[in-house]
Design a protein around this motif. Structure first.
Motif, PDB file in Angstrom:
ATOM      1  N   LEU A  76       0.820  -1.206   0.000  1.00  0.00           N
ATOM      2  CA  LEU A  76       0.000   0.000   0.000  1.00  0.00           C
ATOM      3  C   LEU A  76       0.859   1.263   0.000  1.00  0.00           C
ATOM      4  CD1 LEU A  76      -2.797  -1.060   2.520  1.00  0.00           C
ATOM      5  CD2 LEU A  76      -3.085  -0.617   0.077  1.00  0.00           C
ATOM      6  N   LEU A  77       1.926   1.245   0.791  1.00  0.00           N
ATOM      7  CA  LEU A  77       2.833   2.392   0.821  1.00  0.00           C
ATOM      8  C   LEU A  77       3.472   2.612  -0.548  1.00  0.00           C
ATOM      9  CD1 LEU A  77       4.596   1.821   4.262  1.00  0.00           C
ATOM     10  CD2 LEU A  77       2.929   3.599   3.711  1.00  0.00           C
ATOM     11  N   ALA A  78       3.935   1.535  -1.160  1.00  0.00           N
ATOM     12  CA  ALA A  78       4.557   1.643  -2.476  1.00  0.00           C
ATOM     13  C   ALA A  78       3.561   2.169  -3.504  1.00  0.00           C
ATOM     14  CB  ALA A  78       5.106   0.284  -2.909  1.00  0.00           C
ATOM     15  N   ASN A  79       2.329   1.674  -3.443  1.00  0.00           N
ATOM     16  CA  ASN A  79       1.321   2.153  -4.378  1.00  0.00           C
ATOM     17  C   ASN A  79       1.017   3.628  -4.162  1.00  0.00           C
ATOM     18  OD1 ASN A  79      -2.014   2.448  -4.727  1.00  0.00           O
ATOM     19  ND2 ASN A  79      -0.918   1.546  -6.451  1.00  0.00           N
ATOM     20  N   GLY A  80       1.026   4.062  -2.891  1.00  0.00           N
ATOM     21  CA  GLY A  80       0.792   5.474  -2.615  1.00  0.00           C
ATOM     22  C   GLY A  80       1.847   6.359  -3.253  1.00  0.00           C
ATOM     23  N   VAL A  81       3.093   5.920  -3.221  1.00  0.00           N
ATOM     24  CA  VAL A  81       4.173   6.678  -3.851  1.00  0.00           C
ATOM     25  C   VAL A  81       3.975   6.738  -5.370  1.00  0.00           C
ATOM     26  CG1 VAL A  81       6.658   6.744  -4.285  1.00  0.00           C
ATOM     27  CG2 VAL A  81       5.814   6.165  -2.002  1.00  0.00           C
ATOM     28  N   VAL A  82       3.607   5.594  -5.957  1.00  0.00           N
ATOM     29  CA  VAL A  82       3.377   5.541  -7.404  1.00  0.00           C
ATOM     30  C   VAL A  82       2.211   6.453  -7.785  1.00  0.00           C
ATOM     31  CG1 VAL A  82       2.683   4.058  -9.325  1.00  0.00           C
ATOM     32  CG2 VAL A  82       4.346   3.237  -7.652  1.00  0.00           C
ATOM     33  N   MET A  83       1.135   6.426  -7.009  1.00  0.00           N
ATOM     34  CA  MET A  83      -0.015   7.275  -7.295  1.00  0.00           C
ATOM     35  C   MET A  83       0.355   8.755  -7.226  1.00  0.00           C
ATOM     36  SD  MET A  83      -2.963   6.007  -8.147  1.00  0.00           S
ATOM     37  CE  MET A  83      -4.128   7.250  -7.577  1.00  0.00           C
ATOM     38  N   ALA A  84       1.135   9.123  -6.217  1.00  0.00           N
ATOM     39  CA  ALA A  84       1.544  10.527  -6.082  1.00  0.00           C
ATOM     40  C   ALA A  84       2.364  10.974  -7.286  1.00  0.00           C
ATOM     41  CB  ALA A  84       2.334  10.717  -4.793  1.00  0.00           C
ATOM     42  N   ARG A  85       3.206  10.088  -7.795  1.00  0.00           N
ATOM     43  CA  ARG A  85       4.038  10.445  -8.956  1.00  0.00           C
ATOM     44  C   ARG A  85       3.220  10.557 -10.234  1.00  0.00           C
ATOM     45  NH1 ARG A  85       9.279   6.414  -7.988  1.00  0.00           N
ATOM     46  NH2 ARG A  85      10.254   7.645  -6.317  1.00  0.00           N
ATOM     47  N   HIS A  86       2.261   9.636 -10.424  1.00  0.00           N
ATOM     48  CA  HIS A  86       1.501   9.598 -11.675  1.00  0.00           C
ATOM     49  C   HIS A  86       0.302  10.542 -11.675  1.00  0.00           C
ATOM     50  CE1 HIS A  86       3.800   5.910 -12.417  1.00  0.00           C
ATOM     51  NE2 HIS A  86       3.404   5.982 -13.675  1.00  0.00           N
ATOM     52  N   GLU A  87      -0.362  10.671 -10.521  1.00  0.00           N
ATOM     53  CA  GLU A  87      -1.645  11.370 -10.482  1.00  0.00           C
ATOM     54  C   GLU A  87      -1.631  12.638  -9.631  1.00  0.00           C
ATOM     55  OE1 GLU A  87      -4.112  10.357 -12.345  1.00  0.00           O
ATOM     56  OE2 GLU A  87      -3.128   8.491 -12.999  1.00  0.00           O
ATOM     57  N   GLY A  88      -0.518  12.929  -8.952  1.00  0.00           N
ATOM     58  CA  GLY A  88      -0.471  14.114  -8.100  1.00  0.00           C
ATOM     59  C   GLY A  88      -0.758  13.774  -6.647  1.00  0.00           C
ATOM     60  N   THR A  89      -0.698  14.788  -5.800  1.00  0.00           N
ATOM     61  CA  THR A  89      -0.797  14.578  -4.348  1.00  0.00           C
ATOM     62  C   THR A  89      -2.148  14.995  -3.776  1.00  0.00           C
ATOM     63  OG1 THR A  89       0.284  16.728  -4.008  1.00  0.00           O
ATOM     64  CG2 THR A  89       1.692  14.763  -4.009  1.00  0.00           C
ATOM     65  N   ARG A  90      -3.188  14.933  -4.573  1.00  0.00           N
ATOM     66  CA  ARG A  90      -4.527  15.163  -4.022  1.00  0.00           C
ATOM     67  C   ARG A  90      -4.847  14.079  -2.997  1.00  0.00           C
ATOM     68  NH1 ARG A  90      -8.814  14.556  -6.834  1.00  0.00           N
ATOM     69  NH2 ARG A  90      -7.902  13.233  -8.453  1.00  0.00           N
ATOM     70  N   LEU A  91      -5.693  14.417  -2.024  1.00  0.00           N
ATOM     71  CA  LEU A  91      -6.023  13.485  -0.953  1.00  0.00           C
ATOM     72  C   LEU A  91      -6.531  12.156  -1.489  1.00  0.00           C
ATOM     73  CD1 LEU A  91      -6.347  12.913   2.058  1.00  0.00           C
ATOM     74  CD2 LEU A  91      -8.625  13.971   1.946  1.00  0.00           C
ATOM     75  N   ALA A  92      -7.376  12.199  -2.514  1.00  0.00           N
ATOM     76  CA  ALA A  92      -7.936  10.961  -3.072  1.00  0.00           C
ATOM     77  C   ALA A  92      -6.855  10.046  -3.623  1.00  0.00           C
ATOM     78  CB  ALA A  92      -8.947  11.297  -4.169  1.00  0.00           C
ATOM     79  N   ASN A  93      -5.738  10.629  -4.057  1.00  0.00           N
ATOM     80  CA  ASN A  93      -4.655   9.820  -4.621  1.00  0.00           C
ATOM     81  C   ASN A  93      -3.717   9.261  -3.556  1.00  0.00           C
ATOM     82  OD1 ASN A  93      -5.591  10.401  -7.212  1.00  0.00           O
ATOM     83  ND2 ASN A  93      -4.294  12.208  -7.398  1.00  0.00           N
ATOM     84  N   LEU A  94      -3.895   9.689  -2.315  1.00  0.00           N
ATOM     85  CA  LEU A  94      -2.998   9.268  -1.244  1.00  0.00           C
ATOM     86  C   LEU A  94      -3.656   8.272  -0.286  1.00  0.00           C
ATOM     87  CD1 LEU A  94      -1.404  12.735  -0.390  1.00  0.00           C
ATOM     88  CD2 LEU A  94      -0.496  10.944  -1.886  1.00  0.00           C
ATOM     89  N   LEU A  95      -4.812   7.733  -0.675  1.00  0.00           N
ATOM     90  CA  LEU A  95      -5.526   6.833   0.229  1.00  0.00           C
ATOM     91  C   LEU A  95      -4.744   5.547   0.494  1.00  0.00           C
ATOM     92  CD1 LEU A  95      -9.244   7.214  -0.917  1.00  0.00           C
ATOM     93  CD2 LEU A  95      -8.206   7.996   1.210  1.00  0.00           C
ATOM     94  N   SER A  96      -4.110   4.994  -0.523  1.00  0.00           N
ATOM     95  CA  SER A  96      -3.350   3.766  -0.294  1.00  0.00           C
ATOM     96  C   SER A  96      -2.158   4.046   0.613  1.00  0.00           C
ATOM     97  CB  SER A  96      -2.894   3.151  -1.618  1.00  0.00           C
ATOM     98  OG  SER A  96      -2.141   4.069  -2.380  1.00  0.00           O
ATOM     99  N   LEU A  97      -1.529   5.209   0.467  1.00  0.00           N
ATOM    100  CA  LEU A  97      -0.432   5.587   1.354  1.00  0.00           C
ATOM    101  C   LEU A  97      -0.928   5.708   2.792  1.00  0.00           C
ATOM    102  CD1 LEU A  97       2.569   6.470   1.507  1.00  0.00           C
ATOM    103  CD2 LEU A  97       1.756   8.820   1.208  1.00  0.00           C
TER     104      LEU A  97
END
Length: 334
Positions: A76-97
């Motif tokens: 989940l942490l790794a996916n959160g990092v990937v999401m932040a890089r690809h989709e930005g740091t909006r709250l919805a994109n940081l849920l897995s983190l």
């Protein structure tokens, strides 16, 4: 034996409810309860094993559970990092983190409580453990039934295919996420047309503040470029969320055909919540999903799960508070 009987009972209730209306979250809970009691029944069979094997299972199970939980947290942490890089740091994109950090926190709390003789710490651990178990159970129910619902066949041809919008890129371009929905709708329409009943496609989505045109307009252009005749497309260009998608699209369909059936097309992670919204809106139709990029899926599913929880606020708040009190009381007694 009682566990097996309860598993059969919940499975029968699940089948009856799915037959009546598959678009209920209670179906997911009933299926989860059936699987849970089946698992309890199978665990009861361990008593028949030789004592040496039973002791080995009792020792190894906790050691297997901890690495599994840690592995989930790390993923989940790794996916959160990937999401932040690809989709930005909006709250919805940081849920897995956030979910990964929360899981690590729960693991650390439980390990500390097991090693430290502190009554307040045991109370806190108990108050956290039961609500966390409740949320984990509901999440598994959500995942399991989402997977199953997305594979249940739509029995009859539809008069309309409703494609739900998603954000545009560069102000007017269809992104891959939305393109997958439109491609899925195109394939469904082509298959139904081959059976002699071409459906009307309703593209649903309003204009965001950062968009030069409505999502519906961009979606219609995409389908026309793929060869769909313009007279087979209807635009719903006022909606801002899924609930409005369904409300306004229903008005478009009802204005053209009083008694209609539809299929709603979205992405696979969004299928079950859309089905719940479709049912609440009184729209006569089922929901089907288009594939989603693997990296996007965990955060998207967590977002959908949180939205479903929020849609039943009284039930979930009461359950979490009650379980927290029971867990805290157990920790105090322990």
């Amino acid at each position: 034996m009682i566990a097996y009987a309860l598993a059969i009972l919940f499975l029968v209730l699940f089948g009856r409810n799915v037959r009546r209306d598959r678009r209920r979250f209670s179906n997911a809970v009933l299926l989860g309860l059936a699987v849970a009691f089946l698992a309890l029944g199978l665990l009861g069979e361990l008593d028949r094993l030789p004592p040496v094997v039973l002791d080995a299972v009792a020792v190894l199970t906790p050691f297997a559970a901890l690495p599994a939980a840690l592995a989930v947290a790390v993923c989940l942490l790794a996916n959160g990092v990937v999401m932040a890089r690809h989709e930005g740091t909006r709250l919805a994109n940081l849920l897995s983190l956030g979910a990964g950090l929360a899981l690590l926190g729960v693991i650390a709390l439980l390990l500390t409580a097991a090693r430290v003789d502190s009554r307040p710490l045991h109370v806190v651990a108990g108050a956290v453990l039961l609500p966390a178990g409740y949320l984990a159970f509901l999440l598994l129910c959500f995942l399991g039934y989402s997977w199953l619902y997305g594979r249940l066949p739509v029995r009859r041809d539809a008069d309309f295919l409703v494609v739900l919008g998603a954000g545009l890129v560069d102000g007017d371009q269809v992104p891959p996420l939305l393109g997958a929905r439109l491609d899925r709708a195109f394939d469904l329409a082509a298959a139904q047309q081959a059976r002699g009943r071409p459906p009307v496609l309703v593209v649903s989505g309003g204009k965001g503040d950062d968009e030069r045109c409505s999502e519906a307009s961009a979606m219609a252009d995409y389908l026309i470029a793929r060869g769909v005749p313009a007279d087979r497309i209807r635009l719903e260009d006022r909606s801002r969320n899924t609930a409005e998608n369904m409300e306004f699209s229903a008005a478009v369909m009802a204005a053209e055909r009083e008694r209609y059936r539809c299929v709603v097309v979205t992405n696979d992670f969004h299928v079950l919540r859309t089905a719940l919204i479709t049912r609440r809106a009184g729209v006569p139709g089922q929901v089907t999903g288009a594939p989603t990029a693997a990296y996007y899926w965990p955060s998207a599913v967590l977002r959908e799960f949180v939205a479903v929880l929020v849609s039943y606020p009284v039930h979930n708040v009461c359950a979490i508070l009650l379980l927290a009190l029971l867990g805290g009381a157990a920790g105090w007694q322990g």
